[in-house]
Design an enzyme around this catalytic site. Structure first.
Site, PDB file in Angstrom:
ATOM      1  N   ASP A  90       0.649  -1.141   0.062  1.00 10.05           N
ATOM      2  CA  ASP A  90       0.005  -0.023  -0.161  1.00 10.05           C
ATOM      3  C   ASP A  90       0.815   1.260  -0.035  1.00 10.05           C
ATOM      4  OD1 ASP A  90       0.858   0.285   2.619  1.00 10.05           O
ATOM      5  OD2 ASP A  90      -0.963  -0.719   3.511  1.00 10.05           O
ATOM      6  N   HIS A 105       6.706  -7.439  -1.454  1.00 10.16           N
ATOM      7  CA  HIS A 105       5.528  -8.110  -2.022  1.00 10.16           C
ATOM      8  C   HIS A 105       5.182  -7.101  -3.138  1.00 10.16           C
ATOM      9  CE1 HIS A 105       4.239 -11.303   0.942  1.00 10.16           C
ATOM     10  NE2 HIS A 105       5.337 -11.611   0.397  1.00 10.16           N
TER      11      HIS A 105
HETATM   12  P1  OAD Z   1      -3.030 -11.270   7.233  1.00  8.91           P
HETATM   13  O1  OAD Z   1      -4.130 -10.843   6.721  1.00  8.91           O
HETATM   14  O2  OAD Z   1      -2.563 -12.899   6.814  1.00  8.91           O
HETATM   15  O3  OAD Z   1      -2.638 -10.877   8.785  1.00  8.91           O
HETATM   16  C1  OAD Z   1      -3.081  -9.953   9.455  1.00  8.91           C
HETATM   17  C2  OAD Z   1      -2.569 -10.039  10.841  1.00  8.91           C
HETATM   18  O4  OAD Z   1      -2.885  -8.581  11.320  1.00  8.91           O
HETATM   19  C3  OAD Z   1      -3.189 -10.936  11.790  1.00  8.91           C
HETATM   20  O5  OAD Z   1      -2.357 -11.785  12.451  1.00  8.91           O
HETATM   21  C4  OAD Z   1      -4.043  -9.907  12.581  1.00  8.91           C
HETATM   22  O6  OAD Z   1      -4.118 -10.394  13.864  1.00  8.91           O
HETATM   23  C5  OAD Z   1      -3.241  -8.737  12.725  1.00  8.91           C
HETATM   24  N1  OAD Z   1      -4.134  -7.563  12.896  1.00  8.91           N
HETATM   25  C6  OAD Z   1      -5.512  -7.205  12.516  1.00  8.91           C
HETATM   26  N2  OAD Z   1      -5.484  -5.950  13.084  1.00  8.91           N
HETATM   27  C7  OAD Z   1      -4.424  -5.507  13.461  1.00  8.91           C
HETATM   28  C8  OAD Z   1      -4.242  -4.167  14.058  1.00  8.91           C
HETATM   29  N3  OAD Z   1      -5.042  -3.254  14.201  1.00  8.91           N
HETATM   30  N4  OAD Z   1      -2.874  -4.209  14.542  1.00  8.91           N
HETATM   31  C9  OAD Z   1      -2.108  -5.053  14.726  1.00  8.91           C
HETATM   32  N5  OAD Z   1      -2.196  -6.213  14.112  1.00  8.91           N
HETATM   33  C10 OAD Z   1      -3.576  -6.547  13.709  1.00  8.91           C
HETATM   34  O7  OAD Z   1      -1.775 -10.313   6.580  1.00  8.91           O
HETATM   35  P2  OAD Z   1      -0.319 -10.381   6.213  1.00  8.91           P
HETATM   36  O8  OAD Z   1       0.320 -11.317   7.259  1.00  8.91           O
HETATM   37  O9  OAD Z   1       0.338  -9.273   5.718  1.00  8.91           O
HETATM   38  O10 OAD Z   1       0.635 -11.607   0.154  1.00  8.91           O
HETATM   39  O11 OAD Z   1      -0.560 -11.254   4.917  1.00  8.91           O
HETATM   40  C11 OAD Z   1       0.932 -11.912   4.443  1.00  8.91           C
HETATM   41  C12 OAD Z   1       0.517 -11.790   3.188  1.00  8.91           C
HETATM   42  O12 OAD Z   1      -0.420 -12.855   2.430  1.00  8.91           O
HETATM   43  C13 OAD Z   1       0.244 -10.612   2.206  1.00  8.91           C
HETATM   44  O13 OAD Z   1       1.640  -9.753   1.893  1.00  8.91           O
HETATM   45  C14 OAD Z   1      -0.207 -11.046   1.065  1.00  8.91           C
HETATM   46  C15 OAD Z   1      -1.195 -11.951   1.901  1.00  8.91           C
HETATM   47  O14 OAD Z   1      -2.000 -12.940   0.984  1.00  8.91           O
HETATM   48  C16 OAD Z   1       0.609 -11.490  -1.117  1.00  8.91           C
HETATM   49  O15 OAD Z   1      -0.050 -10.932  -1.613  1.00  8.91           O
HETATM   50  C17 OAD Z   1       1.809 -12.376  -1.854  1.00  8.91           C
END
Ligand code: OAD
Length: 238
Positions: A90, A105
């Protein structure tokens, strides 16, 4: 000087109103990964994929960096040796003022031509057509992001690995830790001797890698941790 490295995922942008991928209300609950975030899905229906990306681009354009992004940028301004490795596409870390940002990514604002290979930033949203066409050669463009089944950009991954190895303080913020190779980084940091902290309201597979877990939203967790991070940087200076 102490090297502070943040490793961020979609959760860091959640409080800016950008949906995460997994969990309740996550994008992968409503949309199909294989249709929208794989090369096969793209070549089956590029217009559909672009329409989805343009919807996300519009939402991101309207969003603002939140306090978590801003505090990371402030720490870099104060301490210098502070890096952000992000899985997010983003661009909010840079908008918040962070300069040392590694995007594992890709970036949703960058496009790549499938004909001539040109890559450039295209900030118009909505786009004039789906799929949009290259300004250099008229070829079909794709978003310059990493899809499932695709390798990560080599330079970014190597730099991220080096930073994780060399980090003194490694802060994992808002990632589910499920997507590899990115999710290796906290392990690399810990093995390299870093003190690892996780900020996440939920438990994740990375929680057990952390020396310390802050079970809060990113903004609250960063506010709590910030004074210690400043001290850590100052300690490294002496
Ligand atoms: P996820 O959607 O898998 O995980 C989001 C994380 O953020 C979860 O562990 C939530 O508990 C946490 N969360 C939610 N709200 C929050 C807040 N206000 N503060 C802190 N944490 C919070 O997202 P990513 O781990 O980024 O890949 O996912 C990894 C990759 O999977 C992404 O980059 C994307 C996706 O598919 C690609 O597009 C290749």
């Amino acid at each position: 000087m102490a090297k502070v490295v943040f490793f961020t995922g979609a959760g860091v942008s959640a409080e800016s109103g950008i949906p995460t991928f997994r969990g309740k209300g996550g994008l992968w609950e409503k949309f199909k990964v294989e249709e929208l975030a794989t090369p096969e899905g793209f070549f089956r229906d590029p217009a559909k994929v672009w329409e989805w990306y343009d919807m996300r681009r519009r939402a991101i354009a309207e969003a603002q960096p939140n306090e978590a992004h801003i505090l990371m940028a402030e720490l870099e301004r104060e301490c210098g040796d502070v890096w952000v490795i992000t899985q997010n596409v983003d661009g909010l870390h840079r908008r918040a003022g962070s300069k040392k940002v590694i995007e594992l990514h890709g970036n949703i604002w960058r496009v790549r031509c499938l004909e001539c290979g040109a890559t450039y930033y295209e900030y118009r949203t909505p786009l004039p057509e789906y799929p949009p066409r290259c300004r250099e050669c008229g070829g079909m463009l794709r978003p310059d992001v990493v899809w499932f089944g695709e390798p990560l950009p080599v330079d970014a991954l190597e730099k991220a690995w080096d930073l994780a190895k060399a980090a003194d303080f490694f802060v994992v913020v808002g990632t589910s830790g499920l997507v590899y190779p990115a999710a290796h980084l906290p392990y690399v940091a810990r093995e390299g001797g870093a003190y690892v902290v996780e900020i996440n309201p939920e438990e994740t597979p990375l929680s057990s890698v952390a020396h310390e877990v802050i079970r809060e939203r990113a903004t609250v967790g960063m506010r709590k941790l910030f004074p210690r991070l400043v001290r850590e940087c100052e300690r490294g200076r002496t």
